[in-house]
Design a protein around this motif. Structure first.
Motif, PDB file in Angstrom:
ATOM      1  N   MET A  53       0.846  -1.189   0.000  1.00  0.00           N
ATOM      2  CA  MET A  53       0.000   0.000   0.000  1.00  0.00           C
ATOM      3  C   MET A  53       0.877   1.232   0.000  1.00  0.00           C
ATOM      4  N   THR A  54       0.580   2.167  -0.906  1.00  0.00           N
ATOM      5  CA  THR A  54       1.385   3.373  -1.038  1.00  0.00           C
ATOM      6  C   THR A  54       0.502   4.608  -0.973  1.00  0.00           C
ATOM      7  N   ALA A  55       1.082   5.695  -0.489  1.00  0.00           N
ATOM      8  CA  ALA A  55       0.435   7.011  -0.488  1.00  0.00           C
ATOM      9  C   ALA A  55       1.543   8.052  -0.584  1.00  0.00           C
ATOM     10  N   GLY A  56       1.167   9.308  -0.764  1.00  0.00           N
ATOM     11  CA  GLY A  56       2.162  10.363  -0.843  1.00  0.00           C
ATOM     12  C   GLY A  56       2.973  10.335  -2.118  1.00  0.00           C
ATOM     13  N   CYS A  57       2.484   9.648  -3.133  1.00  0.00           N
ATOM     14  CA  CYS A  57       3.132   9.705  -4.441  1.00  0.00           C
ATOM     15  C   CYS A  57       3.137  11.153  -4.930  1.00  0.00           C
ATOM     16  N   HIS A  58       2.050  11.857  -4.660  1.00  0.00           N
ATOM     17  CA  HIS A  58       1.975  13.311  -4.773  1.00  0.00           C
ATOM     18  C   HIS A  58       1.902  13.858  -3.348  1.00  0.00           C
ATOM     19  N   GLY A  59       2.788  14.770  -3.030  1.00  0.00           N
ATOM     20  CA  GLY A  59       2.943  15.183  -1.644  1.00  0.00           C
ATOM     21  C   GLY A  59       1.818  15.998  -1.063  1.00  0.00           C
ATOM     22  N   ASP A  60       0.940  16.556  -1.925  1.00  0.00           N
ATOM     23  CA  ASP A  60      -0.168  17.378  -1.429  1.00  0.00           C
ATOM     24  C   ASP A  60      -1.480  16.603  -1.399  1.00  0.00           C
ATOM     25  N   GLU A  61      -1.397  15.276  -1.346  1.00  0.00           N
ATOM     26  CA  GLU A  61      -2.579  14.424  -1.262  1.00  0.00           C
ATOM     27  C   GLU A  61      -2.513  13.681   0.064  1.00  0.00           C
ATOM     28  N   SER A 145      -5.381  11.727  -4.002  1.00  0.00           N
ATOM     29  CA  SER A 145      -6.545  12.606  -3.963  1.00  0.00           C
ATOM     30  C   SER A 145      -6.337  13.638  -5.070  1.00  0.00           C
ATOM     31  N   GLY A 146      -7.198  14.631  -5.126  1.00  0.00           N
ATOM     32  CA  GLY A 146      -7.065  15.636  -6.176  1.00  0.00           C
ATOM     33  C   GLY A 146      -5.936  16.620  -5.946  1.00  0.00           C
ATOM     34  N   GLY A 147      -5.285  16.548  -4.781  1.00  0.00           N
ATOM     35  CA  GLY A 147      -4.197  17.472  -4.503  1.00  0.00           C
ATOM     36  C   GLY A 147      -4.684  18.886  -4.286  1.00  0.00           C
ATOM     37  N   SER A 148      -3.807  19.843  -4.517  1.00  0.00           N
ATOM     38  CA  SER A 148      -4.129  21.245  -4.244  1.00  0.00           C
ATOM     39  C   SER A 148      -5.114  21.836  -5.235  1.00  0.00           C
ATOM     40  N   SER A 149      -5.105  21.342  -6.481  1.00  0.00           N
ATOM     41  CA  SER A 149      -5.869  22.022  -7.525  1.00  0.00           C
ATOM     42  C   SER A 149      -7.216  21.396  -7.815  1.00  0.00           C
ATOM     43  N   LEU A 150      -7.457  20.154  -7.374  1.00  0.00           N
ATOM     44  CA  LEU A 150      -8.694  19.448  -7.691  1.00  0.00           C
ATOM     45  C   LEU A 150      -9.281  18.823  -6.434  1.00  0.00           C
ATOM     46  N   MET A 211      -6.330   1.932  -7.494  1.00  0.00           N
ATOM     47  CA  MET A 211      -5.932   3.263  -7.030  1.00  0.00           C
ATOM     48  C   MET A 211      -7.179   3.930  -6.468  1.00  0.00           C
ATOM     49  N   ALA A 212      -7.007   4.955  -5.669  1.00  0.00           N
ATOM     50  CA  ALA A 212      -8.151   5.683  -5.141  1.00  0.00           C
ATOM     51  C   ALA A 212      -7.865   7.170  -5.127  1.00  0.00           C
ATOM     52  N   GLU A 213      -8.887   7.942  -5.481  1.00  0.00           N
ATOM     53  CA  GLU A 213      -8.894   9.397  -5.297  1.00  0.00           C
ATOM     54  C   GLU A 213      -9.792   9.671  -4.107  1.00  0.00           C
ATOM     55  N   LEU A 214      -9.269  10.375  -3.084  1.00  0.00           N
ATOM     56  CA  LEU A 214      -9.925  10.375  -1.776  1.00  0.00           C
ATOM     57  C   LEU A 214     -10.217  11.766  -1.237  1.00  0.00           C
ATOM     58  N   GLY A 215     -10.371  12.749  -2.106  1.00  0.00           N
ATOM     59  CA  GLY A 215     -10.641  14.106  -1.647  1.00  0.00           C
ATOM     60  C   GLY A 215      -9.804  15.086  -2.426  1.00  0.00           C
ATOM     61  N   GLY A 216      -9.166  15.995  -1.735  1.00  0.00           N
ATOM     62  CA  GLY A 216      -8.302  16.959  -2.402  1.00  0.00           C
ATOM     63  C   GLY A 216      -8.418  18.336  -1.800  1.00  0.00           C
ATOM     64  N   ALA A 217      -8.214  19.342  -2.651  1.00  0.00           N
ATOM     65  CA  ALA A 217      -8.270  20.752  -2.260  1.00  0.00           C
ATOM     66  C   ALA A 217      -7.148  21.121  -1.289  1.00  0.00           C
ATOM     67  N   GLY A 218      -6.097  20.297  -1.232  1.00  0.00           N
ATOM     68  CA  GLY A 218      -4.988  20.588  -0.336  1.00  0.00           C
ATOM     69  C   GLY A 218      -5.368  20.546   1.135  1.00  0.00           C
ATOM     70  N   SER A 219      -6.394  19.751   1.465  1.00  0.00           N
ATOM     71  CA  SER A 219      -6.858  19.686   2.850  1.00  0.00           C
ATOM     72  C   SER A 219      -7.202  18.244   3.186  1.00  0.00           C
TER      73      SER A 219
END
Length: 332
Positions: A53-61, A145-150, A211-219
């Protein structure tokens, strides 16, 4: 095992719980023999499947990073049948900076596979995951997740499966994770994917992945985080690694095909007319772009080339040409 310049502080074949770092060599002006530490936790309790299991592939997710760290703290190896490998901040420099890409080399890890064993730190991490860790596993679960922009609603991403047995497994994993939505890819690349993502890396190695997208908006959204933590335990139970766990009744998942994204062609301030899960008609005006440096100019209307529902939405107010504003999906 493939050759890599990355070294591990642990033996993932050893029984029990271990935690430490993958040491990514990085020589700099102020640290000639330095290394970047990528946290890794392994829980091993004998025979059984291995799940990575991995996370933080993009640091703002963030939801995935918190969920995997909490899972590492909460689980005892005695509860596990098999082996669980956790990488909660896979691109550690990006995670530390809270950025999508690494500040060390501007590397977008989920666009860097298959990587390079002698490349930049991001490329070395990608190579290590694809050539060293993934081949030792039976399943990859990659959390985003969507990160800072999504922003996305909690959504599983999966392929249709390269064979009937894999298709059955991926559907079982979807049911186990039990997120509100599932983005199902319409076709499978087989074992010859040229993709640059972690899912493509797993595909090339013959390892099923979701894979999963689990939110975003940098929060961090607490409800999304709770769904994530619940879903991970349900997957571990479904795969036989957490036999004593008693899953609650499923909520159900709505399966979708993504139609495409709606892009900005102008610079300005984005005013969305639609929220996540709203219905969209083809040709409908779904937002405006305001050029506030030309206050007397009429705003530019954004129309959708697709019919369906909003699966993802831009969260940043400022936009420029090429920015994705919405992602539109339809029911399968």
């Amino acid at each position: 095992m493939a050759t890599s310049l990355i070294s591990s502080e642990m033996d993932i074949d050893a029984h029990g719980q271990q935690s430490g770092y993958l040491r990514v060599p990085h020589s700099t002006h102020d640290s000639a023999y330095g290394w970047i530490g990528v946290p890794i936790i392994c829980l091993n309790n004998g025979p059984g499947p291995t799940i990575l299991m991995t996370a933080g592939c993009h640091g703002d997710e963030y939801e995935g990073q918190i969920a995997l760290a909490r899972l590492a703290r909460d689980l005892d190896p005695a509860q596990i049948t098999g082996r669980l490998i956790l990488l909660p901040t896979l691109n550690a420099p990006a995670a530390e900076a809270g950025c999508r890409v690494s500040p060390v080399d501007n590397g977008n890890l989920n666009r860097s596979f298959p990587g390079d064993p002698a490349g930049t730190p991001t490329q070395m991490i990608a190579h290590y995951l694809e050539e060293v860790l993934i081949p030792q596993t039976n399943l990859l679960v990659d959390l985003h997740s969507g990160g800072s922009s999504l922003v996305y609603p909690p959504t599983l991403l999966r392929g249709p499966g390269a064979a009937p047995s894999e298709a059955e497994l991926l559907l079982a994993l979807q049911d186990a994770f039990d997120l509100p939505y599932s983005w199902v890819f319409p076709s499978s690349p087989g074992r010859h994917s040229t993709g640059r993502t972690a899912m493509a890396a797993a595909n090339r190695k013959g390892v099923p992945s979701v894979m999963a997208e689990l939110g975003g908006a940098g929060s961090v959204d607490s409800a999304n985080l709770a769904l994530t933590e619940r879903g991970l335990r349900r997957i571990l139970h479904q795969q036989g690694l957490l036999p004593a766990y008693a899953p609650d009744p499923p909520h159900g998942t709505r399966e979708l095909h993504v139609q495409g994204s709606v892009y900005a062609y102008d610079t300005g301030l984005f005013e969305p007319f639609k929220a996540i899960s709203d219905t969209v008609a083809e040709g409908e005006t779904i937002g405006l772009i305001h050029d506030t440096l030309k206050p007397m100019a009429s705003p530019v209307e954004i129309t959708s080339p697709h019919a369906g529902l909003v699966l993802a939405k831009r969260t940043l107010g400022q936009v420029k040409r090429g920015d994705a504003l919405f992602q539109i999906a339809r029911d399968i």
